[in-house]
Design a protein around this motif. Structure first.
Motif, mmCIF file in Angstrom:
data_model
loop_
_atom_site.group_PDB
_atom_site.id
_atom_site.type_symbol
_atom_site.label_atom_id
_atom_site.label_comp_id
_atom_site.label_asym_id
_atom_site.label_seq_id
_atom_site.Cartn_x
_atom_site.Cartn_y
_atom_site.Cartn_z
ATOM 1 N N CYS A 81 -0.620 9.104 -6.382
ATOM 2 C CA CYS A 81 -0.987 7.989 -5.497
ATOM 3 C C CYS A 81 -0.024 7.900 -4.318
ATOM 4 O O CYS A 81 -0.437 7.759 -3.162
ATOM 5 C CB CYS A 81 -0.984 6.684 -6.302
ATOM 6 N N LEU A 82 1.271 8.015 -4.605
ATOM 7 C CA LEU A 82 2.288 7.883 -3.556
ATOM 8 C C LEU A 82 2.377 9.117 -2.665
ATOM 9 O O LEU A 82 2.924 9.043 -1.560
ATOM 10 C CB LEU A 82 3.653 7.617 -4.192
ATOM 11 N N ALA A 83 1.845 10.256 -3.134
ATOM 12 C CA ALA A 83 1.918 11.496 -2.338
ATOM 13 C C ALA A 83 0.917 11.522 -1.190
ATOM 14 O O ALA A 83 0.935 12.442 -0.376
ATOM 15 C CB ALA A 83 1.689 12.702 -3.248
ATOM 16 N N SER A 84 0.058 10.528 -1.114
ATOM 17 C CA SER A 84 -0.940 10.483 -0.039
ATOM 18 C C SER A 84 -0.269 10.433 1.327
ATOM 19 O O SER A 84 0.524 9.521 1.599
ATOM 20 C CB SER A 84 -1.826 9.249 -0.212
ATOM 21 N N PRO A 85 -0.560 11.393 2.210
ATOM 22 C CA PRO A 85 -0.002 11.326 3.569
ATOM 23 C C PRO A 85 -0.432 10.065 4.308
ATOM 24 O O PRO A 85 0.285 9.567 5.176
ATOM 25 C CB PRO A 85 -0.569 12.579 4.246
ATOM 26 N N GLY A 86 -1.613 9.529 3.937
ATOM 27 C CA GLY A 86 -2.101 8.332 4.608
ATOM 28 C C GLY A 86 -1.191 7.140 4.418
ATOM 29 O O GLY A 86 -0.992 6.347 5.348
ATOM 30 N N ILE A 87 -0.617 6.977 3.212
ATOM 31 C CA ILE A 87 0.290 5.856 2.960
ATOM 32 C C ILE A 87 1.485 5.912 3.894
ATOM 33 O O ILE A 87 1.868 4.921 4.530
ATOM 34 C CB ILE A 87 0.762 5.859 1.490
ATOM 35 N N GLY A 95 -3.623 6.537 -1.164
ATOM 36 C CA GLY A 95 -3.812 7.456 -2.276
ATOM 37 C C GLY A 95 -4.588 6.914 -3.454
ATOM 38 O O GLY A 95 -4.551 7.502 -4.544
ATOM 39 N N ARG A 96 -5.313 5.809 -3.279
ATOM 40 C CA ARG A 96 -6.041 5.204 -4.405
ATOM 41 C C ARG A 96 -7.388 5.906 -4.617
ATOM 42 O O ARG A 96 -8.455 5.269 -4.613
ATOM 43 C CB ARG A 96 -6.259 3.718 -4.145
ATOM 44 N N ALA A 97 -7.349 7.201 -4.800
ATOM 45 C CA ALA A 97 -8.577 8.000 -4.848
ATOM 46 C C ALA A 97 -9.541 7.566 -5.945
ATOM 47 O O ALA A 97 -10.744 7.399 -5.679
ATOM 48 C CB ALA A 97 -8.223 9.483 -4.987
#
Length: 464
Positions: free
Chosen positions: A229-235, A76-78
Motif C-alpha cells: 500500500c505504501l509503495a504506491s508512487p501516487g501516495i 495504493g489502496r488497490a
C-alpha cells in the motif's frame, strides 16, 4: 438449566439488536444520494493522461487497467478501489447497499467480540458501541453512508476486525497448517486496504513482536500488505504536492481540534485511573501495542494536512474500541448498561430527522438527474435541504450528503465545467459541458437580479 435459558435469551436479544441496527443502517444508506465527487469519477478509467478525456469502464479488464494507473498516480489502496470501480459500474447499486448493511452488523459484532465482555452483557455493549459510532464519531456520513467511502472505511475496518480476532485465536491456540493458509491472504489484503489504518496497526504488531519475542507468519503477511500500500508512487507524489510545512501544521491542528472526540475521553479515563493508582507496569506492557497503534493513527491525522471530517475516522474507531474495552474492565456492568441506553436514545433522536432529510435529498437528486437527461440542457439547477431547527442542522451536517457542492472549502466547484468531476458527469450523460448551480441563483440570473444580492456560507461552508 435456568442459566442456559438466560444465555440463550441473551444471545437471541443480541442477534435481534444486530438485525435492527442493520435494517436502520440499510434504510439510511438506501436514501443517501451519490455525489458529483468520486461517485462520478470512479465510473471512468484512470489513465496515463489523468483520465481525460473520460473513458467509461465497461468490463473487469477496464477496472484492472484503471487501477494500475490509479496505483501509480493516486494511492495504493488497490483492493478497495478495485471493488469500488466494480460496484459503481458493473453491479446494481442496491447490492452494495445490502452488503454494507451486513458489514455494518459485522462491524458491531466484531467490535463487541474484540472488547470481549461476558455473553450476557453483549446487548449493552452493542448498543453502546453502535450508538457511539452513530452519534460521536466524526465522518459517519463520508465513511459509512457514502458508497465509495464505505469501501475505504467500513470494509477495511471489518476486514481488520476479522484478521485481529482470527490472529488472537491462533496465538492462543496451537496453529494448524490449514488455519495459517487461510489467514495469510486475509492478512495480506487487510494490510493493503488503507494506509491510515494499516500503518498504525503494523507498528502496533511490530511492538507486540518486540515485547513478546514471537513471530507469526500472519503478521509478516500483514506487514507485506502494508508495504504494498505504501509503495504506491501516487501516495508519495501527492505528498510532494501537499501544502507547505506551516500550512500542514495549521491544518493538522485544525483536524485534531475539530475531528477528534474519542481520544479526549480515553485520555480522561487514563488520567482518572492513574490518579486512583490503577495503572500498573503489567497493564502498560499489555496495552503498549495498542498505545503505539493509536499514537501512530493520530500522528497520521496531524501530519496529513487534511481537515475533512472523515480523516480521523480510523484513528477514532481504534480509540473507541480501546476505550470501551478499558471501561468494561474498570467502570462496571451497570454503568455500561446505562451508557448504552443513553447513547441509543440520543442516536434514535438524531436518526428520525436524518432519515427525513435524506429522503428529501433523494427527491432533490432525482430533480437534478431529470435535467441532466434532457437534451440541450447544460445548466443544472440543484436543490438542497434546509434544516429548520438546531436538531435538523446537527443531523444534516452529520448524515446528509449534498449531491452538488459549492464553496471555497469544497473538493470541487459545481459551477466549474472544466473540473474533472464535472467533465466526467457531462460525459456520463452524453453532454460536452455541464454547469451546476443552486436553483435560486439560476432564477436570479434569469431575472437579472444577481448583482444586487449578497451571498454567504452555511455551516458546511457551502455558498447560498
Amino acid at each position: 438449566m435456568m442459566e442456559q435459558g438466560r444465555l440463550h435469551l441473551g444471545q437471541c436479544g443480541y442477534s435481534a439488536v444486530l438485525v435492527v441496527v442493520g435494517l436502520l443502517y440499510l434504510l439510511l444508506e438506501h436514501n443517501t444520494t451519490p455525489t458529483l465527487l468520486d461517485d462520478v469519477v470512479y465510473r471512468f478509467q484512470f489513465t496515463a493522461t489523468g483520465g481525460l478525456p473520460p473513458e467509461p469502464i465497461q468490463n473487469l479488464g477496464d477496472v484492472f487497467r484503471s487501477q494500475y494507473w490509479h496505483y501509480l498516480t493516486i494511492n495504493g489502496r488497490a483492493p478497495a478501489h478495485v471493488l469500488a470501480q466494480t460496484f459503481l459500474t458493473l453491479v446494481p447499486g442496491q447490492v452494495l447497499n445490502v452488503l454494507n448493511a451486513l458489514l455494518f452488523m459485522l462491524l458491531i459484532d466484531g467490535g463487541v467480540r474484540l472488547i470481549a465482555p461476558q455473553k450476557e452483557c453483549r446487548v449493552a455493549c452493542a448498543a453502546l458501541l453502535g450508538g457511539t459510532i452513530f452519534v460521536l464519531l466524526r465522518g459517519f456520513q463520508g465513511a459509512l453512508l457514502w458508497q465509495l467511502g464505505t469501501l475505504n472505511y467500513l470494509w477495511p475496518i471489518v476486514l481488520h476486525l476479522f484478521f485481529l480476532l482470527s490472529l488472537r485465536k491462533r496465538l492462543q491456540q496451537a496453529p494448524t497448517l490449514s488455519s495459517t493458509i487461510v489467514l495469510l491472504p486475509v492478512a495480506l489484503l487487510a494490510g493493503w486496504t488503507h494506509e491510515a489504518l494499516s500503518l498504525p496497526v503494523s507498528l502496533g504488531l511490530v511492538t507486540w513482536l518486540i515485547v513478546n519475542g514471537h513471530l507469526a507468519p500472519a503478521i509478516a503477511a500483514y506487514i507485506i500488505g502494508t508495504a504494498l500500500c505504501l509503495a504506491s508512487p501516487g501516495i508519495w507524489h501527492r505528498a510532494g504536492d501537499a501544502p507547505t510545512f506551516a500550512s500542514r501544521l495549521i491544518n493538522g491542528c485544525v483536524a485534531i481540534a475539530t475531528n477528534v472526540r474519542i481520544l479526549w475521553a480515553l485520555m480522561l479515563t487514563l488520567l482518572i485511573l492513574w490518579k486512583q493508582k490503577r495503572i500498573s507496569k503489567k497493564l502498560v506492557l499489555r496495552y503498549l501495542p495498542v498505545a503505539v497503534m493509536i499514537s501512530a493513527a493520530y500522528g497520521i491525522v496531524f501530519a496529513s494536512g487534511v481537515t475533512l471530517d472523515r480523516v480521523a475516522f480510523h484513528a477514532e474507531m481504534m480509540t473507541l474500541l480501546a476505550l470501551l474495552a478499558l471501561w468494561w474492565q474498570t467502570v462496571g456492568m451497570k454503568a455500561m448498561r446505562i451508557l448504552g441506553i443513553v447513547m441509543t436514545a440520543v442516536a434514535l433522536t438524531l436518526y428520525a430527522p436524518a432519515l427525513a432529510m435524506c429522503c428529501q435529498q433523494v427527491d432533490n437528486y432525482r430533480y437534478a438527474v431529470a435535467q441532466m437527461k434532457q437534451p440541450g440542457v447544460s445548466i443544472i439547477q440543484t436543490r438542497d435541504v434546509r434544516p429548520a431547527n438546531t436538531l435538523e442542522r446537527i443531523a444534516y451536517e452529520r448524515y446528509v450528503m449534498p449531491f452538488a457542492d459549492y464553496g471555497f472549502f469544497s473538493c470541487y466547484m459545481g459551477f466549474d465545467a472544466e473540473d474533472s468531476n464535472m467533465r466526467c458527469a457531462a460525459s456520463l450523460y452524453g453532454k460536452s459541458r455541464l454547469w451546476f448551480l443552486p436553483e435560486d441563483i439560476v432564477l436570479k440570473m434569469k431575472n437579472n437580479s444577481l448583482s444586487s444580492n449578497k451571498f454567504t456560507t452555511d455551516e458546511g461552508n457551502r455558498l447560498y
